[in-house]
Enzyme design. Structure first.
Site, PDB file in Angstrom:
ATOM      1  CD  GLN A  30      -5.139  -8.655   2.578  1.00 19.82           C
ATOM      2  OE1 GLN A  30      -5.727  -7.538   2.916  1.00 19.82           O
ATOM      3  NE2 GLN A  30      -5.843  -9.667   2.400  1.00 19.82           N
ATOM      4  CB  VAL A  36       2.227  -2.332   3.593  1.00 17.58           C
ATOM      5  CG1 VAL A  36       0.941  -2.449   2.480  1.00 17.58           C
ATOM      6  CG2 VAL A  36       1.703  -1.487   4.953  1.00 17.58           C
ATOM      7  CG  HIS A  88      -2.904  -4.018   0.028  1.00 18.96           C
ATOM      8  ND1 HIS A  88      -3.687  -3.635  -0.790  1.00 18.96           N
ATOM      9  CD2 HIS A  88      -3.260  -4.929   0.922  1.00 18.96           C
ATOM     10  CE1 HIS A  88      -4.798  -4.476  -0.573  1.00 18.96           C
ATOM     11  NE2 HIS A  88      -4.331  -5.266   0.697  1.00 18.96           N
ATOM     12  CB  CYS A 123       7.482  12.313  -1.715  1.00 20.17           C
ATOM     13  SG  CYS A 123       6.649  13.715  -2.482  1.00 20.17           S
TER      14      CYS A 123
END
Length: 80
Positions: free
Chosen positions: A47, A49, A65, A73
């Site tokens: 889990q 990241v 995750h 972005c």
């Protein structure tokens, strides 16, 4: 959230990414990588990241995750 307030979310991401740049794998990450390199583990499901399993040398990692290490972005509104 991201849809309503991308600037705030990406500000958090930039700060978090800066923190990730300062951390290193701990002995547990290295032990797991060693077990994997010796053929005792086929892979890792995590889990986490933070990319620390990869930094320790582990391969065949499923990141439930996703990864903060590879976020970007594509919207001009997120930059700044």
């Amino acid at each position: 959230g991201l849809v309503r307030d991308p600037s705030t979310v990406w500000a958090f991401e930039r700060e978090f990414f800066g923190l990730l740049a300062k951390v290193e794998p701990n002995p547990a990450h290295r032990a797991i990588a060693l077990l994997q390199s010796e053929g005792l583990l086929a892979g890792i499901i995590t889990q986490n990241v933070d990319g620390l399993h990869q930094a320790a040398g582990s391969e065949e990692i499923v990141e439930l995750h996703g990864s903060e290490v590879h976020a970007l972005c594509l919207n001009e509104a997120c930059k700044g």
